[in-house]
Scaffold this motif. Structure first.
Motif, PDB file in Angstrom:
ATOM      1  N   LEU A 203     -76.534 -12.608  10.224  1.00 51.17           N
ATOM      2  CA  LEU A 203     -77.370 -11.423  10.361  1.00 51.17           C
ATOM      3  C   LEU A 203     -76.797 -10.587  11.500  1.00 51.17           C
ATOM      4  CD1 LEU A 203     -80.000 -10.500   8.888  1.00 51.17           C
ATOM      5  CD2 LEU A 203     -81.236 -11.237  10.929  1.00 51.17           C
ATOM      6  N   ALA A 204     -76.042  -9.559  11.133  1.00 50.84           N
ATOM      7  CA  ALA A 204     -75.350  -8.746  12.135  1.00 50.84           C
ATOM      8  C   ALA A 204     -76.348  -7.996  13.000  1.00 50.84           C
ATOM      9  CB  ALA A 204     -74.407  -7.766  11.447  1.00 50.84           C
ATOM     10  N   ALA A 205     -76.131  -8.056  14.311  1.00 51.02           N
ATOM     11  CA  ALA A 205     -77.035  -7.359  15.235  1.00 51.02           C
ATOM     12  C   ALA A 205     -76.942  -5.852  15.065  1.00 51.02           C
ATOM     13  CB  ALA A 205     -76.712  -7.755  16.672  1.00 51.02           C
ATOM     14  N   ASN A 206     -75.751  -5.357  14.755  1.00 51.80           N
ATOM     15  CA  ASN A 206     -75.539  -3.923  14.551  1.00 51.80           C
ATOM     16  C   ASN A 206     -74.833  -3.713  13.209  1.00 51.80           C
ATOM     17  OD1 ASN A 206     -76.457  -2.896  17.256  1.00 51.80           O
ATOM     18  ND2 ASN A 206     -74.771  -4.208  17.945  1.00 51.80           N
ATOM     19  N   PRO A 207     -75.580  -3.784  12.114  1.00 54.07           N
ATOM     20  CA  PRO A 207     -74.955  -3.667  10.791  1.00 54.07           C
ATOM     21  C   PRO A 207     -74.386  -2.272  10.556  1.00 54.07           C
ATOM     22  CG  PRO A 207     -77.338  -3.553  10.598  1.00 54.07           C
ATOM     23  CD  PRO A 207     -77.040  -3.895  12.030  1.00 54.07           C
ATOM     24  N   VAL A 234     -76.789 -18.383   7.527  1.00 56.36           N
ATOM     25  CA  VAL A 234     -76.270 -19.746   7.718  1.00 56.36           C
ATOM     26  C   VAL A 234     -75.297 -19.855   8.882  1.00 56.36           C
ATOM     27  CG1 VAL A 234     -76.616 -20.416   5.309  1.00 56.36           C
ATOM     28  CG2 VAL A 234     -74.478 -19.294   5.993  1.00 56.36           C
ATOM     29  N   THR A 235     -75.228 -18.845   9.726  1.00 51.34           N
ATOM     30  CA  THR A 235     -74.343 -18.872  10.891  1.00 51.34           C
ATOM     31  C   THR A 235     -75.166 -19.108  12.150  1.00 51.34           C
ATOM     32  OG1 THR A 235     -72.800 -17.346   9.832  1.00 51.34           O
ATOM     33  CG2 THR A 235     -72.638 -17.571  12.219  1.00 51.34           C
ATOM     34  N   TYR A 236     -74.622 -19.905  13.071  1.00 55.53           N
ATOM     35  CA  TYR A 236     -75.330 -20.128  14.330  1.00 55.53           C
ATOM     36  C   TYR A 236     -75.394 -18.817  15.103  1.00 55.53           C
ATOM     37  CZ  TYR A 236     -76.567 -21.678  18.981  1.00 55.53           C
ATOM     38  OH  TYR A 236     -77.197 -21.825  20.192  1.00 55.53           O
ATOM     39  N   LEU A 259     -87.290 -14.985   7.695  1.00 56.54           N
ATOM     40  CA  LEU A 259     -85.878 -15.365   7.697  1.00 56.54           C
ATOM     41  C   LEU A 259     -85.752 -16.871   7.851  1.00 56.54           C
ATOM     42  CD1 LEU A 259     -82.767 -14.740   8.016  1.00 56.54           C
ATOM     43  CD2 LEU A 259     -83.233 -14.639  10.485  1.00 56.54           C
ATOM     44  N   LEU A 260     -84.916 -17.468   6.999  1.00 61.77           N
ATOM     45  CA  LEU A 260     -84.544 -18.873   7.147  1.00 61.77           C
ATOM     46  C   LEU A 260     -83.108 -18.924   7.655  1.00 61.77           C
ATOM     47  CD1 LEU A 260     -85.908 -20.494   3.840  1.00 61.77           C
ATOM     48  CD2 LEU A 260     -86.893 -20.662   6.131  1.00 61.77           C
ATOM     49  N   ASN A 261     -82.947 -19.353   8.915  1.00 59.64           N
ATOM     50  CA  ASN A 261     -81.611 -19.560   9.453  1.00 59.64           C
ATOM     51  C   ASN A 261     -81.323 -21.058   9.473  1.00 59.64           C
ATOM     52  OD1 ASN A 261     -80.029 -20.257  12.264  1.00 59.64           O
ATOM     53  ND2 ASN A 261     -79.149 -18.490  11.192  1.00 59.64           N
ATOM     54  N   MET A 262     -80.189 -21.452   8.922  1.00 54.87           N
ATOM     55  CA  MET A 262     -79.899 -22.873   8.749  1.00 54.87           C
ATOM     56  C   MET A 262     -79.936 -23.630  10.073  1.00 54.87           C
ATOM     57  SD  MET A 262     -76.643 -24.713   6.892  1.00 54.87           S
ATOM     58  CE  MET A 262     -75.461 -24.241   8.161  1.00 54.87           C
ATOM     59  N   THR A 391     -72.149 -36.887   6.300  1.00 49.92           N
ATOM     60  CA  THR A 391     -70.994 -36.130   6.787  1.00 49.92           C
ATOM     61  C   THR A 391     -70.579 -35.126   5.720  1.00 49.92           C
ATOM     62  OG1 THR A 391     -69.401 -37.735   5.910  1.00 49.92           O
ATOM     63  CG2 THR A 391     -70.189 -38.080   8.177  1.00 49.92           C
ATOM     64  N   PHE A 392     -69.955 -34.033   6.166  1.00 51.52           N
ATOM     65  CA  PHE A 392     -69.542 -32.966   5.258  1.00 51.52           C
ATOM     66  C   PHE A 392     -68.137 -32.513   5.630  1.00 51.52           C
ATOM     67  CE2 PHE A 392     -74.112 -32.807   5.951  1.00 51.52           C
ATOM     68  CZ  PHE A 392     -74.613 -32.865   4.655  1.00 51.52           C
ATOM     69  N   ASP A 393     -67.368 -32.189   4.616  1.00 56.47           N
ATOM     70  CA  ASP A 393     -65.985 -31.772   4.843  1.00 56.47           C
ATOM     71  C   ASP A 393     -65.832 -30.266   5.022  1.00 56.47           C
ATOM     72  OD1 ASP A 393     -65.037 -34.383   4.683  1.00 56.47           O
ATOM     73  OD2 ASP A 393     -64.810 -34.270   2.492  1.00 56.47           O
ATOM     74  N   SER A 394     -66.902 -29.513   4.802  1.00 56.77           N
ATOM     75  CA  SER A 394     -66.813 -28.056   4.942  1.00 56.77           C
ATOM     76  C   SER A 394     -68.192 -27.487   5.222  1.00 56.77           C
ATOM     77  CB  SER A 394     -66.236 -27.419   3.671  1.00 56.77           C
ATOM     78  OG  SER A 394     -67.133 -27.599   2.584  1.00 56.77           O
ATOM     79  N   ASP A 395     -68.202 -26.248   5.715  1.00 55.12           N
ATOM     80  CA  ASP A 395     -69.473 -25.548   5.923  1.00 55.12           C
ATOM     81  C   ASP A 395     -70.179 -25.310   4.596  1.00 55.12           C
ATOM     82  OD1 ASP A 395     -69.634 -24.936   8.851  1.00 55.12           O
ATOM     83  OD2 ASP A 395     -67.714 -23.964   8.447  1.00 55.12           O
ATOM     84  N   GLU A 396     -69.397 -25.036   3.540  1.00 52.32           N
ATOM     85  CA  GLU A 396     -69.993 -24.791   2.228  1.00 52.32           C
ATOM     86  C   GLU A 396     -70.801 -25.993   1.748  1.00 52.32           C
ATOM     87  OE1 GLU A 396     -66.942 -24.221   3.064  1.00 52.32           O
ATOM     88  OE2 GLU A 396     -66.197 -22.289   2.318  1.00 52.32           O
TER      89      GLU A 396
END
Length: 498
Positions: A203-207, A234-236, A259-262, A391-396
């Motif tokens: 979610l860009a602060a300044n889109p 889904v980004t920190y 908003l749902l942020n992961m 465990t996960f091998d990728s962000d996806e």
């Protein structure tokens, strides 16, 4: 008889028609019209026999006494112009259409009427065009619903499937009758019983202008159908909650949307649990070097840099950088409540390279480790008791697991995602778990490879959100498979008042 003799004879014959010709015999009075008492003839009006004698009829008043008189220019339908009343001022002119006084005689005979008729005709045509557009939208929406029924009913539901099939036939017949073809893209059927989400990587602060327009158009389109569009990121981002409030205040999203942020969800930051702000570790021999209103340096007894503390404008703890021998070791990141949220560890040989990230819950327990070294799993997920969950091998992989297992569990959800998303292709796998994933194509020129796959049917896309009518037309014309396409509502241009 020569030609000239004949001509002379013709001239002589013509003399009889000339009453002033002296060779013409004098007219004799009628002997029966002699009045002996008056010793004179009674004259008859010149050029008029007795049969034309007026019978007590006043020809000058024919129009007044005979309504059948021939009156071509001054009949009873003409405006009557009386004498003006000196006390009332000048006489008013008769008013034409829309209160306009006629300019000349042509106006009095309907010279301007065709202009108003033309305006009425244009208004009728405009109304007809609006009605046809409305009919087209309704027909396509109904056909979209019928397709929805066919996709979501079992083969043993014969009556429902037959009814939907028959209705599609009727709709196609109407489309051909009014628009010449039934080969049009349906609009996407929106089910009020489903949950709708707009997916964004961050979610860009300044889109930028295009991004903010997309958010507004999606929000308006769903609101027009009585639906609410929530969001998933889904980004920190430790400022994501404040950014979301800014989006709501700016009108990018509905004020009631959430908003749902992961990372917020995994760390339990939306649980409203009591928290205690972190304290800066401080030894007795440390001293503080004030750098600015927002930055302090912590030095040891040998004046070596141990920590650098950064605060927000309201003096809330924000970042602590840890040093050893003047080299950056790690960085602690604090949330808006001053509670530690994450720690980044740096390569001791390269202060610009992060080798590991720890993410914490509100109670300080470890929830996630992301490792950027070859000898560790990329992502490790822990329970509240610090037991490894997966465990996960990728962000996806983590994103898909979180959406299926936590965020959208036991939910019938539709996810709108831009084809420019880094995770677009991976999100399509959610369809295997019963979720509906609808790509957003704002411009036909963006991300050519993704659009090519969409058009060729490689991704088996059946529904698309189009950013404009041009995109809708392009996809409808070029797609190899049938698509349901909804064009996002256009944003009205703002009106600036001076």
């Amino acid at each position: 008889m020569s030609f000239f003799d004949r001509k002379k004879k013709d001239n002589d014959d013509n003399n009889y028609s000339d009453l002033n010709n002296p060779s013409y015999p004098n007219a004799q009075p009628d002997q029966n019209n002699f009045d002996q008492a008056q010793n004179q003839y009674n004259d008859v009006q010149a050029g008029m026999g007795t049969q034309f004698t007026p019978n007590d009829q006043d020809f000058n008043n024919a129009n007044a006494n005979n309504n059948n008189g021939n009156d071509y220019f001054f009949g009873q339908n003409q405006p009557q112009f009386g004498q003006p009343d000196p006390q009332q001022g000048p006489a008013q002119q008769p008013q034409g259409p829309q209160g306009q006084a006629p300019q000349n005689g042509m106006d009095n005979n309907g010279g301007e009427q065709w202009q108003y008729t033309e305006q009425d005709l244009q208004s009728t045509l405009d109304q007809s065009a609006d009605l046809k557009a409305q009919l087209r939208s309704q027909l396509l929406a109904d056909r979209s619903y019928c397709n929805h029924v066919l996709r979501n009913t079992n083969s043993d539901q014969v009556d429902d499937r037959q009814q939907a099939t028959d209705r599609i036939s009727e709709i196609n017949k109407s489309l051909k009758e009014w628009f010449g073809t039934d080969e049009m893209a349906n609009e996407i059927y929106m089910d009020e019983n489903r949950d709708y989400y707009i997916f964004t990587d961050d979610l860009a602060a300044n889109p930028d202008a295009d991004t903010s327009k997309m958010w507004q158009q999606l929000t308006m389109t769903l609101a027009d159908k009585g639906l609410l569009a929530n969001a998933i990121s889904v980004t920190y981002n430790d400022q994501v909650d404040q950014t979301w409030m800014n989006y709501q205040n700016a009108g990018f999203v509905d004020g009631n949307a959430f908003l749902l942020n992961m990372y917020n969800e995994l760390q339990g930051r939306n649980m409203n649990t009591p928290v205690t702000p972190a304290e800066i570790p401080f030894d007795a021999d440390y001293r503080v070097q004030h750098v600015s209103d927002k930055v302090d340096k912590i030095l040891d007894a040998d004046d070596k840099l141990v920590m650098e503390v950064s605060r927000t404008a309201n003096h809330q703890l924000q970042i602590i950088r840890h040093y050893k021998d003047n080299s950056l070791l790690s960085r602690d990141i604090f949330d808006v409540n001053g509670v530690i949220s994450a720690t980044q560890f740096y390569d001791h040989r390269n202060a610009n390279k992060v080798v590991r990230e720890n993410f914490y819950r509100q109670d300080g327990t470890l929830v996630l480790i992301k490792s950027y070294t070859a000898n560790e799993p990329y992502i490790q997920l822990f329970s509240e008791g610090n037991v490894l969950i997966s465990t996960f091998d990728s962000d996806e992989e983590l994103i898909v697991w979180w959406l299926k297992s936590q965020a959208l569990r036991q939910s019938e959800a539709t996810i709108f995602v831009s084809i420019n998303s880094e995770y677009y292709k991976k999100l399509l796998t959610l369809r295997d778990s019963g979720f509906e994933v609808v790509p957003i194509v704002m411009k036909q020129s963006e991300n050519a490879d993704i659009i090519s796959d969409l058009i060729e049917g490689k991704d088996k896309i059946s529904a698309v959100m189009a950013g404009s009518d041009q995109v809708n037309t392009y996809l409808n014309k070029n797609a190899k498979n049938t698509l349901d396409i909804t064009t996002l509502k256009e944003i009205d241009a703002p009106v600036y008042k001076e």
